[in-house]
Scaffold this active site. Structure first.
Site, mmCIF file in Angstrom:
data_model
loop_
_atom_site.group_PDB
_atom_site.id
_atom_site.type_symbol
_atom_site.label_atom_id
_atom_site.label_comp_id
_atom_site.label_asym_id
_atom_site.label_seq_id
_atom_site.Cartn_x
_atom_site.Cartn_y
_atom_site.Cartn_z
ATOM 1 N N LYS A 35 0.842 -1.203 0.000
ATOM 2 C CA LYS A 35 0.000 0.000 0.000
ATOM 3 C C LYS A 35 0.878 1.254 0.000
ATOM 4 O O LYS A 35 2.086 1.166 0.248
ATOM 5 C CB LYS A 35 -0.908 -0.032 1.233
ATOM 6 C CG LYS A 35 -0.145 -0.067 2.551
ATOM 7 C CD LYS A 35 -1.048 -0.450 3.714
ATOM 8 C CE LYS A 35 -0.237 -0.512 5.007
ATOM 9 N NZ LYS A 35 -1.044 -0.952 6.152
ATOM 10 N N TYR A 241 16.666 30.386 5.010
ATOM 11 C CA TYR A 241 15.572 31.083 5.689
ATOM 12 C C TYR A 241 15.842 31.207 7.182
ATOM 13 O O TYR A 241 16.312 30.259 7.817
ATOM 14 C CB TYR A 241 14.268 30.296 5.519
ATOM 15 C CG TYR A 241 13.634 30.408 4.160
ATOM 16 C CD1 TYR A 241 13.255 31.639 3.630
ATOM 17 C CD2 TYR A 241 13.377 29.260 3.419
ATOM 18 C CE1 TYR A 241 12.650 31.721 2.392
ATOM 19 C CE2 TYR A 241 12.767 29.333 2.178
ATOM 20 C CZ TYR A 241 12.405 30.563 1.665
ATOM 21 O OH TYR A 241 11.807 30.643 0.455
HETATM 22 C C1 PLP Z 1 -0.116 -1.840 6.771
HETATM 23 C C2 PLP Z 1 -0.581 -3.154 7.257
HETATM 24 C C3 PLP Z 1 0.311 -4.219 7.418
HETATM 25 C C4 PLP Z 1 1.804 -4.058 7.312
HETATM 26 O O1 PLP Z 1 2.256 -3.512 8.547
HETATM 27 P P1 PLP Z 1 3.803 -3.215 8.874
HETATM 28 O O2 PLP Z 1 3.763 -2.727 10.275
HETATM 29 O O3 PLP Z 1 4.237 -2.169 7.915
HETATM 30 O O4 PLP Z 1 4.550 -4.481 8.707
HETATM 31 C C5 PLP Z 1 -0.218 -5.457 7.750
HETATM 32 N N1 PLP Z 1 -1.553 -5.619 7.956
HETATM 33 C C6 PLP Z 1 -2.434 -4.599 7.840
HETATM 34 C C7 PLP Z 1 -3.865 -4.842 8.101
HETATM 35 C C8 PLP Z 1 -1.979 -3.336 7.502
HETATM 36 O O5 PLP Z 1 -2.849 -2.317 7.425
#
Ligand code: PLP
Length: 337
Positions: A35, A241
């Site tokens: 994602k 800045y």
């Molecule tokens: C984002 C997510 C993961 C991965 O989690 P990490 O902490 O990045 O390993 C796994 N399961 C669900 C439901 C998630 O939303």
């Protein structure tokens, strides 16, 4: 056009991290959360490399991410389930929704949707059916490929919510039939073996995050930024800045093509260390940062590398490893080697 800033991505390190996470739970298949565009690395590049290494289970948050990613080796699941407006795509596209609410379950079943995944909330109170709803008959007739839950505190191995969520998940697993069961993210993988079940879902650990102290994951991402200009700054003159840095000696200052619009936030910049330990000076601008190259043969057009040591940056700032990675903007050329 080739942009003046790059993410240098180490494909071997990515695969090594996936293998390390796989080896921590040898009884489970190891998937990949891709994602947020593969946590900023580029989901397509990540999924192609992990697919080649043998990964068969991928996770995105939205249907728009599923469509942008395109076909993957094995299966793709959509963490946020299906909204009414997702249904035409969800029914036609080769990915499974992870159903989260009674409304989503009803929507999917009424539309005659095929195999699906189901998320049960075991104590995080974020997404998922309550165990009571899940066991009420609501899921009767669905073909559940994977039943999931998500840990709230896996990065704190001794947190009492971990065993409570594990027990709740085991209970649901005994009452709802699914082909596979999945509980652990990266940090969950590093808990005891009984958190592994059939399938794990690491994200951050794949990308060079260190989910718990001592984990064997290695850095994947380095930033490289091109020098736009090198300028001489006299003793006492200031840079940037707010005039927050004054030259303590005759200095040569390199201006790099990188700024907070690229995710190098003002609190993060000073903790980045350019190769050769050349110190950062002044404030981060939207598109520019400055480093002191008085003692280095750096010139206009050179590329300066800035490794992303995620645990160190997390410790030095108020930012999590997740925020640092996913904040990297879309102006970078993402280059795999
Ligand atoms: C984002 C997510 C993961 C991965 O989690 P990490 O902490 O990045 O390993 C796994 N399961 C669900 C439901 C998630 O939303």
């Amino acid at each position: 056009m080739s942009p003046p800033l790059r993410l240098l991505l180490d494909g071997q390190a990515l695969v090594a991290n996936w293998r390390w996470l796989q080896a921590q739970q040898p009884g489970a298949a190891c998937g990949a959360a891709v994602k947020a565009d593969g946590y900023g690395l580029g989901a397509k590049g990540v999924a192609a490399r992990l697919g080649e290494a043998g990964c068969r289970d991928f996770f995105v948050a939205h249907w728009s991410e599923a469509v942008a990613l395109g076909p993957v080796a094995g299966s793709l699941s959509v963490l946020h389930g299906v909204r009414a407006e997702d249904m035409p795509v969800a029914l036609a596209y080769g990915a499974r929704p992870i159903l989260n609410s009674p409304e989503q379950v009803t929507r999917w079943r009424d539309a005659g949707g095929g195999p699906c995944d189901v998320m049960v909330d075991t104590g995080m109170n974020r997404l998922g059916l309550t165990p009571a709803d899940a066991c009420s008959g609501l899921l009767d007739g669905l073909t559940i490929e994977t039943l999931l839950s998500h840990l709230a505190c896996a990065d704190e191995p001794d947190h009492p919510l971990n065993p409570r969520q594990l027990a709740a998940f085991r209970d649901v697993r005994g009452r709802i039939a699914a082909r596979r069961y999945s509980l652990a993210n990266s940090a969950g993988i590093c808990l005891r073996a009984d958190y592994g079940f059939d399938l794990t879902r690491p994200g951050i650990g794949l990308y060079g995050g260190v989910p718990v102290e001592g984990a064997g994951t290695v850095a994947v991402v380095r930033i490289a930024a091109q020098v736009l200009q090198v300028r001489a700054v006299a003793v006492g003159e200031t840079v940037g800045y707010g005039a927050t840095w004054a030259a303590p000696r005759e200095s040569r200052i390199a201006i790099l093509n990188l700024g907070y619009a690229d995710g190098v936030l003002r609190q993060l910049g000073p903790h980045l260390v350019a190769d050769g330990a050349r110190p950062f000076v002044g404030r981060v601008s939207m598109d520019l940062i400055a480093i002191d190259v008085t003692d280095a043969p750096v010139g206009e057009g050179d590329w300066i590398e800035l490794p992303l040591d995620l645990p160190r940056l997390e410790a030095a700032t108020a930012l999590s490893q997740y925020e640092i990675l996913t904040g990297l903007g879309d102006r970078f050329d993402r280059l795999w080697r």
